[in-house]
Motif scaffolding. Structure first.
Motif, PDB file in Angstrom:
ATOM      1  N   SER A   1       0.841  -1.190   0.000  1.00 59.87           N
ATOM      2  CA  SER A   1       0.000   0.000   0.000  1.00 59.87           C
ATOM      3  C   SER A   1       0.877   1.240   0.000  1.00 59.87           C
ATOM      4  O   SER A   1       1.827   1.342   0.780  1.00 59.87           O
ATOM      5  CB  SER A   1      -0.926   0.001   1.226  1.00 59.87           C
ATOM      6  N   ARG A   2       0.553   2.180  -0.888  1.00 61.05           N
ATOM      7  CA  ARG A   2       1.257   3.458  -0.964  1.00 61.05           C
ATOM      8  C   ARG A   2       0.220   4.578  -0.973  1.00 61.05           C
ATOM      9  O   ARG A   2      -0.907   4.396  -1.453  1.00 61.05           O
ATOM     10  CB  ARG A   2       2.098   3.554  -2.241  1.00 61.05           C
ATOM     11  N   SER A   3       0.595   5.714  -0.441  1.00 64.37           N
ATOM     12  CA  SER A   3      -0.295   6.871  -0.454  1.00 64.37           C
ATOM     13  C   SER A   3       0.381   8.031  -1.171  1.00 64.37           C
ATOM     14  O   SER A   3       1.594   8.216  -1.076  1.00 64.37           O
ATOM     15  CB  SER A   3      -0.677   7.286   0.974  1.00 64.37           C
TER      16      SER A   3
ATOM     17  N   VAL B   1      -2.279  13.395  -9.184  1.00 66.61           N
ATOM     18  CA  VAL B   1      -1.126  13.119  -8.334  1.00 66.61           C
ATOM     19  C   VAL B   1       0.114  12.964  -9.203  1.00 66.61           C
ATOM     20  O   VAL B   1       0.019  12.688 -10.406  1.00 66.61           O
ATOM     21  CB  VAL B   1      -1.326  11.849  -7.467  1.00 66.61           C
ATOM     22  N   ASP B   2       1.283  13.125  -8.594  1.00 69.79           N
ATOM     23  CA  ASP B   2       2.557  12.925  -9.276  1.00 69.79           C
ATOM     24  C   ASP B   2       3.227  11.674  -8.722  1.00 69.79           C
ATOM     25  O   ASP B   2       3.393  11.543  -7.505  1.00 69.79           O
ATOM     26  CB  ASP B   2       3.462  14.138  -9.079  1.00 69.79           C
ATOM     27  N   VAL B   3       3.592  10.752  -9.605  1.00 67.63           N
ATOM     28  CA  VAL B   3       4.128   9.445  -9.214  1.00 67.63           C
ATOM     29  C   VAL B   3       5.639   9.433  -9.450  1.00 67.63           C
ATOM     30  O   VAL B   3       6.087   9.712 -10.566  1.00 67.63           O
ATOM     31  CB  VAL B   3       3.461   8.317 -10.026  1.00 67.63           C
ATOM     32  N   PRO B   4       6.445   9.105  -8.417  1.00 65.89           N
ATOM     33  CA  PRO B   4       7.902   9.000  -8.616  1.00 65.89           C
ATOM     34  C   PRO B   4       8.245   7.909  -9.619  1.00 65.89           C
ATOM     35  O   PRO B   4       7.497   6.941  -9.801  1.00 65.89           O
ATOM     36  CB  PRO B   4       8.429   8.669  -7.216  1.00 65.89           C
ATOM     37  N   GLU B   5       9.396   8.072 -10.233  1.00 66.96           N
ATOM     38  CA  GLU B   5       9.800   7.144 -11.298  1.00 66.96           C
ATOM     39  C   GLU B   5       9.975   5.724 -10.780  1.00 66.96           C
ATOM     40  O   GLU B   5       9.642   4.757 -11.475  1.00 66.96           O
ATOM     41  CB  GLU B   5      11.099   7.647 -11.925  1.00 66.96           C
ATOM     42  N   ASP B   6      10.478   5.550  -9.539  1.00 67.18           N
ATOM     43  CA  ASP B   6      10.730   4.209  -9.023  1.00 67.18           C
ATOM     44  C   ASP B   6       9.448   3.484  -8.611  1.00 67.18           C
ATOM     45  O   ASP B   6       9.479   2.295  -8.325  1.00 67.18           O
ATOM     46  CB  ASP B   6      11.702   4.262  -7.842  1.00 67.18           C
ATOM     47  N   ARG B   7       8.305   4.173  -8.571  1.00 66.76           N
ATOM     48  CA  ARG B   7       7.037   3.543  -8.210  1.00 66.76           C
ATOM     49  C   ARG B   7       6.086   3.435  -9.396  1.00 66.76           C
ATOM     50  O   ARG B   7       4.934   3.042  -9.231  1.00 66.76           O
ATOM     51  CB  ARG B   7       6.356   4.339  -7.086  1.00 66.76           C
ATOM     52  N   LEU B   8       6.547   3.780 -10.569  1.00 74.24           N
ATOM     53  CA  LEU B   8       5.660   3.841 -11.720  1.00 74.24           C
ATOM     54  C   LEU B   8       5.081   2.478 -12.072  1.00 74.24           C
ATOM     55  O   LEU B   8       3.874   2.337 -12.293  1.00 74.24           O
ATOM     56  CB  LEU B   8       6.410   4.419 -12.915  1.00 74.24           C
ATOM     57  N   ALA B   9       5.917   1.429 -12.110  1.00 74.32           N
ATOM     58  CA  ALA B   9       5.443   0.095 -12.486  1.00 74.32           C
ATOM     59  C   ALA B   9       4.422  -0.430 -11.485  1.00 74.32           C
ATOM     60  O   ALA B   9       3.392  -0.990 -11.868  1.00 74.32           O
ATOM     61  CB  ALA B   9       6.628  -0.864 -12.602  1.00 74.32           C
ATOM     62  N   ALA B  10       4.686  -0.244 -10.193  1.00 72.06           N
ATOM     63  CA  ALA B  10       3.742  -0.696  -9.168  1.00 72.06           C
ATOM     64  C   ALA B  10       2.441   0.100  -9.232  1.00 72.06           C
ATOM     65  O   ALA B  10       1.355  -0.448  -9.013  1.00 72.06           O
ATOM     66  CB  ALA B  10       4.378  -0.561  -7.785  1.00 72.06           C
TER      67      ALA B  10
ATOM     68  N   ALA C   1      -2.923   3.579  -3.124  1.00 62.41           N
ATOM     69  CA  ALA C   1      -2.696   2.595  -4.180  1.00 62.41           C
ATOM     70  C   ALA C   1      -2.277   1.281  -3.547  1.00 62.41           C
ATOM     71  O   ALA C   1      -1.271   1.214  -2.837  1.00 62.41           O
ATOM     72  CB  ALA C   1      -1.624   3.086  -5.143  1.00 62.41           C
ATOM     73  N   GLU C   2      -3.040   0.216  -3.779  1.00 61.26           N
ATOM     74  CA  GLU C   2      -2.745  -1.099  -3.218  1.00 61.26           C
ATOM     75  C   GLU C   2      -2.628  -2.113  -4.347  1.00 61.26           C
ATOM     76  O   GLU C   2      -3.376  -2.057  -5.331  1.00 61.26           O
ATOM     77  CB  GLU C   2      -3.833  -1.527  -2.238  1.00 61.26           C
TER      78      GLU C   2
ATOM     79  N   ARG D   1       4.739  -0.470   4.976  1.00 57.79           N
ATOM     80  CA  ARG D   1       3.390   0.027   4.796  1.00 57.79           C
ATOM     81  C   ARG D   1       3.054   0.934   5.973  1.00 57.79           C
ATOM     82  O   ARG D   1       2.841   0.457   7.093  1.00 57.79           O
ATOM     83  CB  ARG D   1       2.390  -1.132   4.704  1.00 57.79           C
ATOM     84  N   ASN D   2       3.070   2.243   5.710  1.00 57.72           N
ATOM     85  CA  ASN D   2       2.839   3.230   6.750  1.00 57.72           C
ATOM     86  C   ASN D   2       3.828   3.024   7.895  1.00 57.72           C
ATOM     87  O   ASN D   2       5.021   3.136   7.698  1.00 57.72           O
ATOM     88  CB  ASN D   2       1.380   3.183   7.221  1.00 57.72           C
ATOM     89  N   GLU D   3       3.359   2.667   9.102  1.00 55.41           N
ATOM     90  CA  GLU D   3       4.237   2.470  10.252  1.00 55.41           C
ATOM     91  C   GLU D   3       4.514   0.994  10.507  1.00 55.41           C
ATOM     92  O   GLU D   3       4.927   0.614  11.603  1.00 55.41           O
ATOM     93  CB  GLU D   3       3.624   3.106  11.506  1.00 55.41           C
TER      94      GLU D   3
END
Length: 372
Positions: A46-48, A207-216, A274-275, A325-327
């Motif tokens: 999970s990412r936020s 939203v803006d997605v970093p390059e290293d998280r694009l595939a996920a 995003a999960e 995932r979060n904390e």
């Protein structure tokens, strides 16, 4: 002999009384430990992302001519309909230009009429040989040139009239005014954006997605919430993902639509969750405070309960960290049902006995969703 026996008995009695009078040392208190039970669930990540609510259709309005602003008829937040007047420029110069173009067109029309009349007369004289063929051709050429000049002046007049119309800025679509960048008396250039109109009926989360998280990100399912209502989540669907990273931030812009077609306030702050399912073995989510190291490798302290006691002895076990995932930290390599020490791990030592409270069970994914 009787005296010796009596003395021995007295010494023994005194020794016994002295031993009884000494206080017994208190038993060493067990160190309390916070533990969590390992429970494996489907591997999920999970990412936020924090973004904003924007309209899918937003138009920057600009004058097609430059000039001094004479009127401004709208404010930010005002609803407008297509064709409504938004602002007006001082049109004095454009009226003069339109009048000059009209006069030049009128003169060109008269010249074309005169050239055509001359050609007709010479054509009649050519029949009886009064004029030469060269004079007739010259008159014909002058007539055609004058006609073309009149048509060109007509186009110039049309252009001058259009530029006069362009001094009035009208809404190209219905919507809400989201930005105003002009005031009465300000001089604006041709094509300079002065107003923005957005369609509130089609909101999107950007939203803006970093390059290293694009595939996920492309493989994830999405939920979103607004900063004004953080406890309410709604499903969202990815509509557009930029194929090229921004030159300034090196991130990819994503646009998502709420699936229930709800109305969202433009400009509001939104959080996108995003999960996605992770490939491989199942994993357990434990508090990140439980993670430590052993020989440079991630490890955790496992408490083994002692039979018949509310206590246990700890052991350091290496684990595999699969994500965060979060904390929480996502791990594998620990038996299911094991008790992991989640606080004070820096004070643990192999074989140390700790007091065990009731274990704090980790929630599986479905329970976490219900708790949210």
């Amino acid at each position: 002999m009787n005296k010796s026996l009596s003395l021995a008995c007295a010494i023994a009695a005194a020794t016994l009384l002295g031993a009884c009078s000494q206080e017994q040392p208190p038993a060493q208190a067990l160190r309390p430990a916070h533990v969590a039970e390992i429970r494996y669930d489907n591997a999920r990540e999970s990412r936020s992302y924090v973004g904003t609510v924007q309209s899918r259709h937003q138009v920057d309005q600009a004058f097609r001519v430059g000039g001094k602003v004479a009127q401004r008829r709208v404010d930010v937040g005002q609803r407008v309909i297509a064709g409504e007047v938004l602002a007006v420029l001082d049109d004095s110069d454009y009226r003069l230009a339109e009048e000059a173009a009209r006069q030049q067109w009128a003169a060109a029309v008269e010249q074309a009429r005169q050239a055509a009349s001359d050609h007709q007369r010479l054509a009649a004289l050519k029949l009886d040989g009064s004029v030469s063929a060269a004079d007739d051709e010259r008159a014909q050429t002058n007539a055609q040139t004058a006609k073309a000049t009149a048509e060109a002046e007509a186009r110039k007049l049309e252009l001058a009239r259009n530029r006069l119309k362009y001094t009035v800025l009208r809404a190209s679509r219905s919507g809400v005014v989201t930005a105003v960048n002009l005031e009465v008396g300000q001089v604006v250039a041709e094509g300079q954006p002065v107003l923005s109109i957005a369609d509130p009926g089609q909101p999107e989360i950007v939203v803006d997605v970093p390059e290293d998280r694009l595939a996920a990100f492309q493989q994830a399912s999405f939920q979103a919430s607004l900063a004004s209502e953080p406890g309410e989540r709604f499903a969202a669907a990815l509509r557009e993902l930029s194929p090229q990273a921004s030159a300034q931030t090196r991130t990819y812009r994503a646009r998502l639509n709420p699936q229930d077609k709800r109305s969202l306030p433009l400009g509001a702050t939104a959080t996108l969750f995003a999960e996605r399912e992770l490939e491989g073995a199942a994993m357990a989510a434990v508090p990140a405070s439980a993670l430590t190291q052993s020989g440079g490798q991630p490890a955790m302290w496992i408490a083994h309960p002692i039979a018949g006691e509310q206590a246990g002895s700890v052991e350091l076990v290496e684990v595999a960290v699969l994500g965060y995932r979060n904390e929480q930290v996502l791990v594998s390599g620990v038996p299911a049902g094991a008790l992991v020490v989640t606080a004070g791990v820096q004070k643990m030592a192999p074989g140390l006995k700790v007091a065990l409270p009731a274990p704090q069970q980790n929630l599986n994914h479905s329970q976490q969703q219900a708790a949210r």
